[in-house]
Motif scaffolding. Sequence first.
Motif, mmCIF file in Angstrom:
data_model
loop_
_atom_site.group_PDB
_atom_site.id
_atom_site.type_symbol
_atom_site.label_atom_id
_atom_site.label_comp_id
_atom_site.label_asym_id
_atom_site.label_seq_id
_atom_site.Cartn_x
_atom_site.Cartn_y
_atom_site.Cartn_z
ATOM 1 N N MET A 8 0.819 -1.217 0.000
ATOM 2 C CA MET A 8 0.000 0.000 0.000
ATOM 3 C C MET A 8 0.857 1.274 0.000
ATOM 4 S SD MET A 8 -3.062 -1.040 -0.216
ATOM 5 C CE MET A 8 -3.986 0.432 0.178
ATOM 6 N N SER A 9 2.148 1.127 0.148
ATOM 7 C CA SER A 9 3.057 2.264 0.201
ATOM 8 C C SER A 9 3.366 2.785 -1.198
ATOM 9 C CB SER A 9 4.360 1.852 0.897
ATOM 10 O OG SER A 9 5.386 2.771 0.620
ATOM 11 N N THR A 10 3.079 4.048 -1.429
ATOM 12 C CA THR A 10 3.379 4.669 -2.712
ATOM 13 C C THR A 10 4.872 4.617 -3.000
ATOM 14 O OG1 THR A 10 1.499 6.151 -2.455
ATOM 15 C CG2 THR A 10 3.156 6.800 -4.051
ATOM 16 N N CYS A 11 5.679 4.846 -1.990
ATOM 17 C CA CYS A 11 7.133 4.832 -2.188
ATOM 18 C C CYS A 11 7.647 3.435 -2.518
ATOM 19 C CB CYS A 11 7.831 5.411 -0.957
ATOM 20 S SG CYS A 11 7.506 7.174 -0.746
ATOM 21 N N PRO A 53 10.322 2.239 1.654
ATOM 22 C CA PRO A 53 10.963 0.947 1.457
ATOM 23 C C PRO A 53 12.430 0.965 1.884
ATOM 24 C CG PRO A 53 10.997 2.128 -0.603
ATOM 25 C CD PRO A 53 10.268 3.003 0.395
ATOM 26 N N ALA A 54 12.984 -0.225 1.948
ATOM 27 C CA ALA A 54 14.424 -0.434 2.081
ATOM 28 C C ALA A 54 14.808 -1.401 0.965
ATOM 29 C CB ALA A 54 14.770 -1.000 3.452
ATOM 30 N N PHE A 55 16.059 -1.389 0.599
ATOM 31 C CA PHE A 55 16.505 -2.152 -0.562
ATOM 32 C C PHE A 55 17.822 -2.838 -0.247
ATOM 33 C CE2 PHE A 55 19.145 -2.241 -4.427
ATOM 34 C CZ PHE A 55 18.343 -2.997 -5.258
ATOM 35 N N GLU A 56 17.970 -4.054 -0.752
ATOM 36 C CA GLU A 56 19.233 -4.780 -0.632
ATOM 37 C C GLU A 56 19.622 -5.316 -1.999
ATOM 38 O OE1 GLU A 56 20.777 -8.831 1.486
ATOM 39 O OE2 GLU A 56 19.467 -7.521 2.660
ATOM 40 N N ASP A 58 22.078 -7.466 -4.792
ATOM 41 C CA ASP A 58 22.559 -8.851 -4.833
ATOM 42 C C ASP A 58 23.865 -9.026 -4.074
ATOM 43 O OD1 ASP A 58 20.422 -9.793 -6.371
ATOM 44 O OD2 ASP A 58 21.417 -9.231 -8.244
ATOM 45 N N ASP A 59 24.630 -7.965 -3.954
ATOM 46 C CA ASP A 59 25.913 -8.022 -3.243
ATOM 47 C C ASP A 59 25.765 -7.756 -1.753
ATOM 48 O OD1 ASP A 59 27.209 -8.442 -5.692
ATOM 49 O OD2 ASP A 59 27.323 -6.286 -6.068
ATOM 50 N N GLY A 60 24.525 -7.571 -1.278
ATOM 51 C CA GLY A 60 24.280 -7.312 0.133
ATOM 52 C C GLY A 60 24.329 -5.844 0.512
ATOM 53 N N TRP A 61 24.562 -4.974 -0.468
ATOM 54 C CA TRP A 61 24.599 -3.540 -0.220
ATOM 55 C C TRP A 61 23.188 -3.046 0.030
ATOM 56 C CZ3 TRP A 61 23.420 1.087 -3.056
ATOM 57 C CH2 TRP A 61 24.048 2.219 -2.551
ATOM 58 N N GLN A 62 22.996 -2.273 1.093
ATOM 59 C CA GLN A 62 21.652 -1.829 1.476
ATOM 60 C C GLN A 62 21.514 -0.318 1.348
ATOM 61 O OE1 GLN A 62 21.089 -3.288 5.472
ATOM 62 N NE2 GLN A 62 20.633 -5.337 4.766
ATOM 63 N N MET A 63 20.310 0.089 1.045
ATOM 64 C CA MET A 63 19.997 1.512 1.022
ATOM 65 C C MET A 63 18.518 1.707 1.272
ATOM 66 S SD MET A 63 20.356 2.375 -3.072
ATOM 67 C CE MET A 63 20.420 4.103 -2.788
ATOM 68 N N TYR A 64 18.137 2.943 1.550
ATOM 69 C CA TYR A 64 16.737 3.303 1.757
ATOM 70 C C TYR A 64 16.495 4.645 1.119
ATOM 71 C CZ TYR A 64 19.047 5.521 5.740
ATOM 72 O OH TYR A 64 19.904 6.231 6.542
ATOM 73 N N GLU A 65 15.255 5.112 1.168
ATOM 74 C CA GLU A 65 14.785 6.335 0.500
ATOM 75 C C GLU A 65 14.475 6.005 -0.955
ATOM 76 O OE1 GLU A 65 13.413 9.510 -0.922
ATOM 77 O OE2 GLU A 65 13.740 9.425 1.236
#
Length: 81
Positions: A8-11, A53-56, A58-65
Amino acid sequence: MKVYGHPMSTCTRKVLMTLAEKGHRADFVMVDIMKGEGHNAEHLARQPWGQIPAFEDDDGWQMYESRAICRYLDAKLRAPR
């Protein structure tokens, strides 16, 4: 790749749409913000403000926004021909 979010999150949907436009898929991991899962320790390790959201990668690198994630995906992934 993994996208942590809520449908339900637009982002969250912006990130999923960017992946779809590039012809790529990611595992979707549900973070039920309605039940407070955004503030559990596991999610806070990915996103310190408890948002989605948060994102990971394939190499395990994470970010958000979501805007940063979309820009990253746009630069990293080639569009389908």
